[in-house]
Motif scaffolding. Structure first.
Motif, mmCIF file in Angstrom:
data_model
loop_
_atom_site.group_PDB
_atom_site.id
_atom_site.type_symbol
_atom_site.label_atom_id
_atom_site.label_comp_id
_atom_site.label_asym_id
_atom_site.label_seq_id
_atom_site.Cartn_x
_atom_site.Cartn_y
_atom_site.Cartn_z
ATOM 1 N N GLU D 79 6.202 -2.916 -3.010
ATOM 2 C CA GLU D 79 6.223 -3.027 -1.486
ATOM 3 C C GLU D 79 7.457 -2.392 -0.654
ATOM 4 O O GLU D 79 7.552 -1.587 0.363
ATOM 5 N N THR D 80 8.654 -2.029 -1.481
ATOM 6 C CA THR D 80 9.791 -1.444 -0.789
ATOM 7 C C THR D 80 9.276 0.212 -0.855
ATOM 8 O O THR D 80 9.451 0.787 0.441
ATOM 9 N N CYS D 81 8.702 0.552 -1.841
ATOM 10 C CA CYS D 81 8.152 1.943 -1.802
ATOM 11 C C CYS D 81 7.156 2.362 -0.813
ATOM 12 O O CYS D 81 7.384 3.235 0.329
ATOM 13 N N GLY D 82 6.274 1.266 -0.675
ATOM 14 C CA GLY D 82 5.346 1.467 0.556
ATOM 15 C C GLY D 82 5.638 1.632 1.742
ATOM 16 O O GLY D 82 5.335 2.359 2.693
ATOM 17 N N GLU D 83 6.674 0.657 2.116
ATOM 18 C CA GLU D 83 7.477 0.476 3.647
ATOM 19 C C GLU D 83 7.948 1.571 3.687
ATOM 20 O O GLU D 83 8.103 2.401 4.828
ATOM 21 N N ASN D 84 8.880 2.245 2.869
ATOM 22 C CA ASN D 84 9.563 3.316 3.013
ATOM 23 C C ASN D 84 8.749 4.652 3.394
ATOM 24 O O ASN D 84 9.145 5.582 4.131
ATOM 25 N N CYS D 85 7.689 4.575 2.571
ATOM 26 C CA CYS D 85 6.755 5.866 2.796
ATOM 27 C C CYS D 85 6.193 5.767 4.012
ATOM 28 O O CYS D 85 5.898 6.883 4.678
ATOM 29 N N GLU D 86 5.938 4.569 4.513
ATOM 30 C CA GLU D 86 5.298 4.660 5.969
ATOM 31 C C GLU D 86 6.160 5.192 6.988
ATOM 32 O O GLU D 86 5.713 5.699 7.731
ATOM 33 N N LYS D 87 7.534 4.523 6.821
ATOM 34 C CA LYS D 87 8.446 4.760 7.853
ATOM 35 C C LYS D 87 8.589 6.486 8.176
ATOM 36 O O LYS D 87 8.900 6.865 9.120
ATOM 37 N N LEU D 88 8.567 6.993 6.769
ATOM 38 C CA LEU D 88 8.837 8.208 6.593
ATOM 39 C C LEU D 88 7.666 9.111 6.977
ATOM 40 O O LEU D 88 8.049 10.293 7.749
ATOM 41 N N GLY D 89 6.566 8.848 6.786
ATOM 42 C CA GLY D 89 5.395 9.624 7.303
ATOM 43 C C GLY D 89 4.599 10.527 6.371
ATOM 44 O O GLY D 89 5.765 11.000 5.449
ATOM 45 N N GLN D 90 3.910 11.132 6.524
ATOM 46 C CA GLN D 90 3.139 12.055 5.601
ATOM 47 C C GLN D 90 3.202 11.683 4.132
ATOM 48 O O GLN D 90 3.207 12.481 3.302
ATOM 49 N N MET D 91 3.011 10.525 4.007
ATOM 50 C CA MET D 91 2.822 9.836 2.418
ATOM 51 C C MET D 91 1.971 8.802 2.556
ATOM 52 O O MET D 91 1.920 7.922 1.777
ATOM 53 N N GLU D 92 0.621 8.976 3.030
ATOM 54 C CA GLU D 92 -0.404 8.206 3.165
ATOM 55 C C GLU D 92 -0.800 7.718 1.757
ATOM 56 O O GLU D 92 -0.864 6.583 1.460
ATOM 57 N N ASP D 93 -1.135 8.788 0.635
ATOM 58 C CA ASP D 93 -1.688 8.378 -0.520
ATOM 59 C C ASP D 93 -0.644 7.187 -1.205
ATOM 60 O O ASP D 93 -1.215 6.328 -1.767
ATOM 61 N N CYS D 94 0.755 7.399 -0.937
ATOM 62 C CA CYS D 94 1.555 6.543 -1.452
ATOM 63 C C CYS D 94 1.293 5.207 -0.865
ATOM 64 O O CYS D 94 1.409 4.066 -1.548
ATOM 65 N N VAL D 95 1.415 5.090 0.540
ATOM 66 C CA VAL D 95 1.418 3.854 1.086
ATOM 67 C C VAL D 95 0.169 2.778 0.928
ATOM 68 O O VAL D 95 0.230 1.744 0.346
ATOM 69 N N SER D 96 -1.259 3.739 0.487
ATOM 70 C CA SER D 96 -2.229 2.735 0.354
ATOM 71 C C SER D 96 -2.059 2.134 -0.866
ATOM 72 O O SER D 96 -2.580 0.910 -1.230
ATOM 73 N N VAL D 97 -1.748 3.334 -2.024
ATOM 74 C CA VAL D 97 -1.906 2.894 -3.391
ATOM 75 C C VAL D 97 -0.786 1.689 -3.802
ATOM 76 O O VAL D 97 -0.952 0.756 -4.438
ATOM 77 N N CYS D 98 0.518 1.954 -3.056
ATOM 78 C CA CYS D 98 1.529 0.676 -3.210
ATOM 79 C C CYS D 98 1.038 -0.512 -2.646
ATOM 80 O O CYS D 98 1.546 -1.439 -3.235
ATOM 81 N N ARG D 99 0.457 -0.696 -1.513
ATOM 82 C CA ARG D 99 -0.045 -1.671 -1.168
ATOM 83 C C ARG D 99 -1.043 -2.392 -1.845
ATOM 84 O O ARG D 99 -0.937 -3.615 -2.114
ATOM 85 N N ARG D 100 -1.915 -1.640 -2.363
ATOM 86 C CA ARG D 100 -3.100 -2.202 -3.267
ATOM 87 C C ARG D 100 -2.361 -2.794 -4.552
ATOM 88 O O ARG D 100 -2.737 -3.820 -5.170
ATOM 89 N N CYS D 101 -1.549 -1.973 -4.951
ATOM 90 C CA CYS D 101 -0.795 -2.291 -6.259
ATOM 91 C C CYS D 101 -0.039 -3.570 -6.073
ATOM 92 O O CYS D 101 0.324 -4.444 -7.192
ATOM 93 N N ALA D 102 0.901 -3.577 -4.942
ATOM 94 C CA ALA D 102 1.418 -4.902 -4.913
ATOM 95 C C ALA D 102 0.611 -6.105 -4.639
ATOM 96 O O ALA D 102 0.968 -7.313 -5.013
ATOM 97 N N GLU D 103 -0.482 -6.165 -4.000
ATOM 98 C CA GLU D 103 -1.563 -7.157 -4.246
ATOM 99 C C GLU D 103 -1.865 -7.520 -5.441
ATOM 100 O O GLU D 103 -1.887 -8.733 -5.832
ATOM 101 N N HIS D 104 -2.346 -6.541 -6.388
ATOM 102 C CA HIS D 104 -2.802 -7.106 -7.765
ATOM 103 C C HIS D 104 -1.488 -7.600 -8.245
ATOM 104 O O HIS D 104 -1.920 -8.782 -9.043
ATOM 105 N N CYS D 105 -0.344 -6.978 -8.495
ATOM 106 C CA CYS D 105 1.023 -7.524 -8.967
ATOM 107 C C CYS D 105 1.204 -9.023 -8.619
ATOM 108 O O CYS D 105 1.642 -9.879 -9.290
ATOM 109 N N ARG D 106 1.244 -9.023 -7.224
ATOM 110 C CA ARG D 106 1.310 -10.682 -6.639
ATOM 111 C C ARG D 106 0.252 -11.543 -7.264
ATOM 112 O O ARG D 106 0.738 -12.697 -7.630
#
Lengths: 127, 127, 127, 127
Positions: D79-106
């Motif tokens: 979640e922290t990684c996905g949020e930071n990547c979203e704020k920074l921009g140009q990190m779409e691949d990370c944002v989407s996979v970090c979110r899906r991964c956080a959901e699975h792990c939750r």
């Protein structure tokens, strides 16, 4: 990973799948079956394959200047693992993924595929 | 790890130290210094060295049948890393540990040292 | 790794040693002894400890903002591993290194030791 | 990995993909872009995420008794990684996979999903 071409993506996914399959088969399937499946050298071979596939994936993912050498080593380990699993039986998941993984790694080791193509002169070793 | 001889123990400790030193230098020292130290190919080389040393240590620790091949690959990576770090400067910790690590790995790769000696016929590949 | 204090260096060396000891004991000593030592849950617990110690070392070495949380998880795994090894017997190397490792990790998890002290505001999460 | 259910398989594939995506983005995309993308804390956060996802996958793949705790830690990091990547921009691949991964792990951390279900009493910690 938009900077890697589709061949490299496929190789990465196969390496990751091979690593986790060998790891899981060793520590769940084989140890619980016991007998020949739980022999030290079989378990160690599966875990060699798991570790080396994971490291090869990592080097390929960051376009390491050593990724072709690592892939060449990975070919031999995946082939040995696949062959041993086939002889032993009841290891179908490993047999098929090790073979596919060996093929991907052979192609990478031959062509310097993927990373090298994208990498060009700017990332070449500074020698 | 009482089944490994003292040479193998020393090699394991050096591999682990080299892995963590390169990892730490890349992600703390070099990224914070910036400039040449933060160039992608330098950071990647340090992380190659960190990953390959860690995997070599793992294979050596369980007396993998592939430990000499892995150690041979590790020699080249440690040497390249040590040389690049020396040229760049301000990387003394890496230079010295990479050299010691390359020496240990060279000895292992030549002699099939440690694991092979202890391992004998009983752990040989089942071929 | 001159930017880490001596406490952190000691912790890193212990984590690396614990990781390789558990790995080696699982895949050489225990699998070859067989019987209770080769039970799936014992082998898996040793490899849990090996994997989590290695990752904790990595996060500590680069002063990760998550190193205290990782160290806290590592305490529980090292303690469980050390206790199980003691009950089982013939696992002295693991028992002693798991205990020392748990102590180091407990101290890190309490104090945010080492990394946090050196890290200060500049490396804090960007929130 | 036929002994893991389809939910666990999906989680493993997502964890592996998240690990390699964060690794590749950090060491290729971000270091080459430079500027904010190459800041030490951003690179370290991506590599934290890569390392912790890889270890979580490993523990899940062998049905570790600690896989739910590891997954819980992984939620926070993804979640922290996905949020930071979203704020920074140009990190779409990370944002989407970090979110899906956080959901699975939750989901895994809540339910003790997959491993725990299959594992039953026989693999419970020996306490």
């Amino acid at each position: 990973m938009h900077q890697l071409d589709s061949k490299a993506h496929e190789a990465l996914a196969t390496l990751a799948h091979c690593s986790l399959t060998c790891h899981s088969m060793a520590l769940v399937h084989c140890l619980e079956l016991g007998g020949e499946h739980a022999r030290p050298q079989h378990i160690r071979l599966l875990l060699d394959c798991a570790a080396v596939c994971a490291t090869t994936a990592e080097l390929l993912a960051h376009k390491s200047q050593f990724h072709t050498q690592m892939a060449a080593l990975c070919v031999g380990i995946c082939e040995t693992c696949g062959e041993n699993c086939e002889k032993l039986g009841q290891m179908e998941d490993c047999v098929s993924v090790c073979r596919r993984c060996a093929e991907h790694c052979r192609e990478i080791s031959r062509s310097g595929h993927a990373a090298a193509l994208n990498q060009g002169a700017t990332h070449a070793p500074s020698s």
